[in-house]
Design an enzyme around this catalytic site. Structure first.
Site, short mmCIF file in Angstrom:
data_model
loop_
_atom_site.label_atom_id
_atom_site.label_comp_id
_atom_site.label_asym_id
_atom_site.label_seq_id
_atom_site.Cartn_x
_atom_site.Cartn_y
_atom_site.Cartn_z
CG ASP A 10 -1.80 1.21 1.35
OD1 ASP A 10 -2.42 1.59 0.34
OD2 ASP A 10 -1.89 1.83 2.43
CB SER A 11 0.24 4.84 -0.35
OG SER A 11 -0.86 4.94 0.54
CE1 TYR A 42 2.14 5.05 -3.74
CE2 TYR A 42 0.80 3.13 -4.22
CZ TYR A 42 2.04 3.70 -4.01
OH TYR A 42 3.15 2.90 -4.05
N GLY A 43 -3.52 8.70 -3.71
CA GLY A 43 -4.83 9.11 -4.23
C GLY A 43 -4.80 10.27 -5.20
CB CYS A 73 -3.34 0.37 -2.32
SG CYS A 73 -3.53 2.03 -2.99
CG ASN A 74 -9.81 0.46 -2.43
OD1 ASN A 74 -10.79 -0.14 -2.85
ND2 ASN A 74 -9.40 0.34 -1.17
CB THR A 75 -5.23 4.51 -5.38
OG1 THR A 75 -5.97 5.05 -4.29
CG2 THR A 75 -5.02 5.58 -6.43
CD GLU A 153 0.24 6.78 6.06
OE1 GLU A 153 -0.67 6.19 5.45
OE2 GLU A 153 1.24 6.19 6.50
CB CYS A 185 -9.53 4.52 0.86
SG CYS A 185 -7.87 4.95 1.43
CB THR A 186 -6.69 -0.30 2.44
OG1 THR A 186 -5.62 0.48 1.88
CG2 THR A 186 -7.21 -1.29 1.40
CG HIS A 187 -5.05 5.02 4.56
ND1 HIS A 187 -4.54 4.53 3.37
CD2 HIS A 187 -3.99 5.56 5.22
CE1 HIS A 187 -3.24 4.77 3.33
NE2 HIS A 187 -2.88 5.40 4.44
N1 DGL Z 1 -4.92 3.12 1.03
C1 DGL Z 1 -4.93 3.52 -0.33
C2 DGL Z 1 -6.21 3.19 -1.06
O1 DGL Z 1 -6.87 2.23 -0.69
C3 DGL Z 1 -4.23 4.79 -0.72
C4 DGL Z 1 -4.51 6.04 0.01
C5 DGL Z 1 -3.57 7.11 -0.46
O2 DGL Z 1 -2.35 6.90 -0.34
O3 DGL Z 1 -4.04 8.13 -1.00
O4 DGL Z 1 -6.56 3.82 -2.04
#
Ligand code: DGL
Length: 265
Positions: A10-11, A42-43, A73-75, A153, A185-187
């Site tokens: 992930d990011s 990453y978004g 990570c979804n992105t 984060e 988003c996994t966050h």
């Molecule tokens: N956790 C990531 C996702 O699921 C990325 C979030 C990010 O870094 O912007 O998209």
């Protein structure tokens, strides 16, 4: 072969929510995690940048012998899954979007499903496309929530400011009368409680446990499941951050070892 680790990336800390669910579902599996903290979030990065980062990190994990790669990570799942599947034809690649779409399409026949995610995931329209393809009866409403991943984060949640930001995003008109909200988003599982408190009678769906179940099935089918022995977990980051160290210890205990590997230098 089954002793080889599952590679997860992930990011930053978001993928740890997926890693945690995997370690609960599959307690004997060895895990190798890579958080690309040098490039988060990453978004708001371009599709080409995400593809480049994902290729390099997947090479890192495959090069260290991972038996399966989880794009936690979804992105990156939205932008780079097809490329990674082609790049590593001998290693199963699991993304976090398909298991969530499958869960949602089989759970709901009609009504409105909301999605919150990064700008990159929302712009890709991957969730509406996939959900509507599987279940045309569902209405899908999505909204980019770019402040959330950087906020999480930084460890900045469960306070009045995070509550105000979350509630402002969730009060969007197109989220009225939804049956479920996907945390795309996994966050976001880290703020699931705060999100649920803003929404009454809406099921809040995060991908962590459905992804863990998918991985179990995939490893079972390939005869690669590790069913005994202590699990070894390794955590790599491309740039050391206090927040990553704190969250990984919170999830996996004080003993974990965090290794900085500046793969971009
Ligand atoms: N956790 C990531 C996702 O699921 C990325 C979030 C990010 O870094 O912007 O998209």
């Amino acid at each position: 072969m089954s002793n080889k680790p599952i590679g997860i990336f992930d990011s930053g800390i978001g993928g740890l929510t997926v890693a945690k669910a995997i370690s609960e579902e599959l307690p004997h599996e060895n895990l190798m995690y890579f958080g690309d903290t040098a490039h988060l979030p990453y978004g708001d990065k371009s599709k080409d940048s995400i593809k480049l980062y994902s290729k390099r990190i997947s090479d890192f994990l495959v090069g260290r012998g991972c038996k399966l790669i989880v794009i936690a990570c979804n992105t990156a799942s939205a932008h780079a899954y097809a490329d990674l599947a082609k790049r590593h034809p001998d290693v199963p690649i699991v993304n976090v979007i398909d298991p969530t779409v499958n869960y949602c399409s089989s759970r709901f026949e009609s009504g409105k499903i909301g999605i919150i995610a990064t700008k990159g995931t929302i712009k890709s329209r991957i969730y509406p496309r996939k959900i509507k393809k599987q279940n045309p009866g569902l209405i899908v409403s999505q909204q980019a929530t770019p402040l959330l991943a950087p906020m999480i984060e930084e460890g900045f949640f469960n306070n009045n400011i995070s509550k105000a930001i979350i509630s402002s995003y969730l009060s969007a008109k197109n989220f009225k009368d939804m049956r479920a909200l996907i945390l795309g988003c996994t966050h976001y599982p880290l703020i699931k409680k705060e999100v649920s408190e803003c929404l009454s009678e809406v099921e809040v769906i995060d991908s962590a446990s459905v992804v863990a179940t998918t991985i179990k099935e995939e490893l079972q089918n390939l005869n690669l499941l590790r069913t005994k022995g202590e699990s070894v977990k390794q955590f790599f980051v491309s740039d050391y951050t206090d927040s990553f160290e704190k969250t990984s210890k919170l999830f996996f205990g004080e003993k974990i070892q965090l290794i900085e590997d500046r793969i971009w230098d």
